[in-house]
Design a protein around this motif. Structure first.
Motif, PDB file in Angstrom:
ATOM      1  N   LEU A 140      -3.159  -3.774  -2.351  1.00 11.62           N
ATOM      2  CA  LEU A 140      -3.641  -2.415  -2.087  1.00 11.62           C
ATOM      3  C   LEU A 140      -3.267  -1.952  -0.696  1.00 11.62           C
ATOM      4  N   ALA A 141      -3.373  -2.840   0.290  1.00  9.14           N
ATOM      5  CA  ALA A 141      -3.091  -2.464   1.676  1.00  9.14           C
ATOM      6  C   ALA A 141      -1.616  -2.137   1.870  1.00  9.14           C
ATOM      7  N   VAL A 142      -0.728  -2.956   1.315  1.00  9.61           N
ATOM      8  CA  VAL A 142       0.709  -2.724   1.454  1.00  9.61           C
ATOM      9  C   VAL A 142       1.105  -1.414   0.775  1.00  9.61           C
ATOM     10  N   ALA A 143       0.617  -1.208  -0.449  1.00  9.57           N
ATOM     11  CA  ALA A 143       0.955   0.018  -1.179  1.00  9.57           C
ATOM     12  C   ALA A 143       0.407   1.252  -0.470  1.00  9.57           C
ATOM     13  N   ALA A 144      -0.831   1.156   0.027  1.00 10.44           N
ATOM     14  CA  ALA A 144      -1.433   2.290   0.714  1.00 10.44           C
ATOM     15  C   ALA A 144      -0.690   2.616   2.007  1.00 10.44           C
ATOM     16  N   ALA A 145      -0.400   1.580   2.796  1.00 11.68           N
ATOM     17  CA  ALA A 145       0.296   1.800   4.060  1.00 11.68           C
ATOM     18  C   ALA A 145       1.690   2.367   3.825  1.00 11.68           C
ATOM     19  N   TYR A 146       2.390   1.871   2.797  1.00  7.94           N
ATOM     20  CA  TYR A 146       3.727   2.377   2.477  1.00  7.94           C
ATOM     21  C   TYR A 146       3.676   3.856   2.108  1.00  7.94           C
ATOM     22  N   SER A 147       2.684   4.244   1.318  1.00 10.32           N
ATOM     23  CA  SER A 147       2.585   5.630   0.861  1.00 10.32           C
ATOM     24  C   SER A 147       2.224   6.587   1.992  1.00 10.32           C
ATOM     25  N   ILE A 148       1.422   6.096   2.940  1.00  8.86           N
ATOM     26  CA  ILE A 148       0.938   6.962   4.015  1.00  8.86           C
ATOM     27  C   ILE A 148       1.941   7.041   5.169  1.00  8.86           C
ATOM     28  N   TRP A 179     -15.129  -4.782  -6.065  1.00 10.06           N
ATOM     29  CA  TRP A 179     -16.259  -4.537  -5.171  1.00 10.06           C
ATOM     30  C   TRP A 179     -15.995  -4.859  -3.703  1.00 10.06           C
ATOM     31  N   GLY A 180     -14.821  -5.406  -3.369  1.00 11.28           N
ATOM     32  CA  GLY A 180     -14.486  -5.469  -1.963  1.00 11.28           C
ATOM     33  C   GLY A 180     -14.022  -6.812  -1.444  1.00 11.28           C
ATOM     34  N   TYR A 181     -13.079  -6.771  -0.521  1.00  5.92           N
ATOM     35  CA  TYR A 181     -12.611  -7.957   0.204  1.00  5.92           C
ATOM     36  C   TYR A 181     -12.053  -7.471   1.541  1.00  5.92           C
ATOM     37  N   ARG A 182     -12.051  -8.357   2.512  1.00  8.62           N
ATOM     38  CA  ARG A 182     -11.502  -8.006   3.823  1.00  8.62           C
ATOM     39  C   ARG A 182     -10.002  -8.274   3.811  1.00  8.62           C
ATOM     40  N   ASP A 183      -9.245  -7.213   3.991  1.00  9.79           N
ATOM     41  CA  ASP A 183      -7.796  -7.334   3.937  1.00  9.79           C
ATOM     42  C   ASP A 183      -7.258  -7.966   5.219  1.00  9.79           C
ATOM     43  N   PRO A 184      -6.394  -8.976   5.113  1.00  9.37           N
ATOM     44  CA  PRO A 184      -5.887  -9.659   6.308  1.00  9.37           C
ATOM     45  C   PRO A 184      -4.928  -8.817   7.138  1.00  9.37           C
ATOM     46  N   LEU A 190     -11.356  -3.452   1.663  1.00  2.44           N
ATOM     47  CA  LEU A 190     -10.690  -2.722   0.583  1.00  2.44           C
ATOM     48  C   LEU A 190     -11.384  -3.064  -0.724  1.00  2.44           C
ATOM     49  N   HIS A 191     -11.565  -2.085  -1.567  1.00  2.80           N
ATOM     50  CA  HIS A 191     -12.096  -2.391  -2.898  1.00  2.80           C
ATOM     51  C   HIS A 191     -11.833  -1.260  -3.864  1.00  2.80           C
ATOM     52  N   LEU A 192     -12.066  -1.560  -5.131  1.00  2.00           N
ATOM     53  CA  LEU A 192     -11.824  -0.635  -6.232  1.00  2.00           C
ATOM     54  C   LEU A 192     -13.142  -0.284  -6.894  1.00  2.00           C
ATOM     55  N   PRO A 193     -13.868   0.727  -6.418  1.00  2.00           N
ATOM     56  CA  PRO A 193     -15.079   1.144  -7.131  1.00  2.00           C
ATOM     57  C   PRO A 193     -14.730   1.639  -8.521  1.00  2.00           C
ATOM     58  N   PRO A 194     -15.748   1.943  -9.319  1.00  2.94           N
ATOM     59  CA  PRO A 194     -15.501   2.228 -10.726  1.00  2.94           C
ATOM     60  C   PRO A 194     -14.523   3.355 -11.000  1.00  2.94           C
ATOM     61  N   HIS A 195     -14.335   4.278 -10.072  1.00  2.00           N
ATOM     62  CA  HIS A 195     -13.439   5.363 -10.433  1.00  2.00           C
ATOM     63  C   HIS A 195     -12.255   5.541  -9.501  1.00  2.00           C
ATOM     64  N   VAL A 196     -12.333   5.108  -8.235  1.00  2.00           N
ATOM     65  CA  VAL A 196     -11.203   5.267  -7.334  1.00  2.00           C
ATOM     66  C   VAL A 196     -11.126   4.077  -6.392  1.00  2.00           C
ATOM     67  N   ILE A 197      -9.962   3.907  -5.797  1.00  2.00           N
ATOM     68  CA  ILE A 197      -9.819   2.913  -4.747  1.00  2.00           C
ATOM     69  C   ILE A 197     -10.291   3.552  -3.450  1.00  2.00           C
ATOM     70  N   ILE A 383     -10.178   6.355 -18.032  1.00  2.00           N
ATOM     71  CA  ILE A 383      -9.191   6.729 -17.026  1.00  2.00           C
ATOM     72  C   ILE A 383      -8.579   5.467 -16.412  1.00  2.00           C
ATOM     73  N   GLN A 384      -7.439   5.641 -15.809  1.00  2.00           N
ATOM     74  CA  GLN A 384      -6.719   4.528 -15.185  1.00  2.00           C
ATOM     75  C   GLN A 384      -6.448   4.845 -13.722  1.00  2.00           C
ATOM     76  N   VAL A 385      -6.632   3.862 -12.856  1.00  2.00           N
ATOM     77  CA  VAL A 385      -6.373   4.008 -11.427  1.00  2.00           C
ATOM     78  C   VAL A 385      -5.023   3.361 -11.113  1.00  2.00           C
ATOM     79  N   ASN A 386      -4.170   4.122 -10.432  1.00  2.00           N
ATOM     80  CA  ASN A 386      -2.830   3.656 -10.102  1.00  2.00           C
ATOM     81  C   ASN A 386      -2.549   3.854  -8.611  1.00  2.00           C
ATOM     82  N   MET A 387      -1.593   3.085  -8.100  1.00  2.00           N
ATOM     83  CA  MET A 387      -1.047   3.313  -6.769  1.00  2.00           C
ATOM     84  C   MET A 387       0.477   3.314  -6.879  1.00  2.00           C
ATOM     85  N   MET A 388       1.135   3.727  -5.817  1.00  2.00           N
ATOM     86  CA  MET A 388       2.583   3.854  -5.865  1.00  2.00           C
ATOM     87  C   MET A 388       3.244   3.035  -4.758  1.00  2.00           C
ATOM     88  N   TYR A 389       4.391   2.473  -5.069  1.00  2.00           N
ATOM     89  CA  TYR A 389       5.246   1.870  -4.049  1.00  2.00           C
ATOM     90  C   TYR A 389       6.683   2.278  -4.357  1.00  2.00           C
TER      91      TYR A 389
END
Length: 471
Positions: A140-148, A179-184, A190-197, A383-389
């Protein structure tokens, strides 16, 4: 003399039958008025009504089932740019929406505001395994950072990825992903709640959805449950409108020719559902409404979706169907919403990620609504939650990637249905009364017409015989 008395009796019987038939006919519109008045009174959201009791309390048990996508060929993707192959893992089921609404406030403008508490309880008996099951998923962190990050920041991102020993994919437990983890790499939760990241240090339990402000329907029942609010995410008057209710109920006396509109905070927009068929649910007739393919169609097919297309680059100049970019309502986080397995989406989405099999039966969103009261008695929101790389000439883990890829992380099915006890109460309090009134109407009308016809025919026979004797 006896013949005359008989004729008078038959005439009186015919008149009586006609009166009874007319009474039965009068009861039809009168009964409708009585039913409509009762339903309108009980459908208003105010203390003491049936609608308020169901609206304020938790009602039927609501479950959220999660299916995560487990990457089967992570090394091939990194080393040769192969298309990811995923395997669906699930369901992992949680009971949710078990807390009643809070801060319910009735306002002078015939609206009522409230907060919806959030909570989730794991249900092992309804799950394929424990929350400690591990899944290989997109980082999640790599994909998010790449997109931003812009391309100018790719060298810095490459340094962070290597320094934290991160990669494009990661091996995490279901509980960590949901429900969450500390990203290194980013050193945050970072976590994925029921409807969004989301990226925040707050847990899901103990938080709220809202404030919401809805019309109570006391003065105008056609507006009951309608949300009185607008958005500011889409920078467009049309897309920022909130149409309809929250889908838990709708104004009574449904017209199957008209669609139902409702707002979903999961996707930050309003959508419509169209009538499909009438069904029987525990002895109660319901109308099934479902989302149509046009809901997430490309603007080329559905021009109304033009203002939801925020990034022409990643949406192939707004021709990509089946994906909604909701980063504008997620604080810039690169979240893409679709139907499960990219149902109704462009074929290129399923070509870029192998192992997906969209199915109307298993992946469409539907509502089963009782047409007289407008109450939703069963639903499935999927619904489905997606990210982009995408490709990068600098970031090592992305050098072999050939094109932008919308990658599925998880899809959910939020579902509920009325239980047997509620169904019996519903039939007893509403359906049986309507049926009794209809039976009374039909009985009076049928009996009256039968008596009228019998007496009229008998009168004609007696009259003809009496004339024959005179001759």
């Amino acid at each position: 003399m006896g013949c005359c008395n008989r004729e008078r009796g038959l005439i009186a019987g015919a008149v009586f039958g006609a009166v009874v038939a007319v009474l039965g006919g009068v009861l039809i519109p009168l009964g409708r008025v009585v039913i409509e008045g009762t339903v309108e009174k009980e459908a208003a959201i105010e203390p003491g009504t049936t609608a308020y009791d169901n609206w304020a309390a938790t009602g039927a048990s609501v479950y959220r089932q999660f299916w995560l996508f487990d990457v089967q060929n992570a090394q091939e993707v990194l080393q040769s740019g192969a298309a990811p192959v995923v395997l669906e893992r699930g369901p992992y089921t949680y009971r949710t929406r078990y807390l009643p609404k809070e801060n319910i406030t009735f306002n002078p403008n015939q609206t009522v505001s409230f907060l919806l508490p959030l909570g989730a309880i794991f249900e092992p008996s309804m799950s394929v395994g424990p929350e400690e099951d591990k899944v290989t998923s997109l980082n999640l962190a790599v994909a998010a950072a790449y997109s931003i990050a812009s391309k100018d920041f790719h060298p810095a991102l490459e340094f962070l990825i290597k320094a934290s020993n991160s990669s494009l994919f990661q091996h995490r437990t279901v509980k960590e992903l949901l429900w969450g983890y500390r990203d290194p790499m980013l050193k945050i939760i970072l976590h994925l709640p029921p409807h969004v990241i989301t990226i925040k240090d707050l847990p899901y339990n103990g938080t709220y959805d809202g404030y919401y402000n809805v019309y109570n329907g006391k003065e105008d029942i056609s507006k009951v449950g309608m949300i009185d609010r607008s958005l500011s995410f889409w920078n467009d008057t049309y897309c920022d409108m909130i149409n309809g209710t929250d889908a838990s109920s709708f104004p009574p006396f449904l017209d199957k020719k008209k669609p139902l509109y409702f707002f979903s905070s999961d996707i930050c927009r309003s959508v419509s559902a169209s009538f499909e068929e009438s069904m029987d649910l525990k002895g109660i007739e319901v109308y099934r409404y479902a989302l149509q393919p046009s809901t997430l169609a490309s603007p080329a097919v559905n021009p109304d979706n033009r203002c939801f297309c925020a990034d022409p680059k990643t949406t192939r100049n707004c021709t990509l169907a089946g994906v909604l970019d909701i980063r504008s309502c997620q604080g810039g986080k690169p979240i893409y919403i679709s139907l499960p397995h990219f149902l109704h989406g462009s074929e290129i989405l399923r070509e870029a990620v192998k192992g997906l099999s969209p199915s109307e039966e298993h992946h469409k969103t539907f509502l089963d609504v009782e047409p007289i009261t407008g109450f939703s008695l069963r639903f499935a929101k999927r619904i489905q939650v997606n990210m982009m790389y995408g490709p990068s000439q600098v970031i090592t883990v992305l050098k072999k990637v050939k094109d932008y890829t919308v990658f599925p992380i998880v899809w959910l099915n939020e579902t509920a249905a009325l239980d047997d006890e509620t169904a019996d109460m519903f039939k007893r309090e509403l359906i049986s009364r309507i049926q009794m009134l209809e039976i009374a109407q039909k009985t009076l009308l049928g009996t009256g017409l039968a008596v009228f016809s019998l007496c009229l025919v008998s009168y004609c026979v007696v009259r003809r015989r009496s004339r024959g004797k005179v001759v």
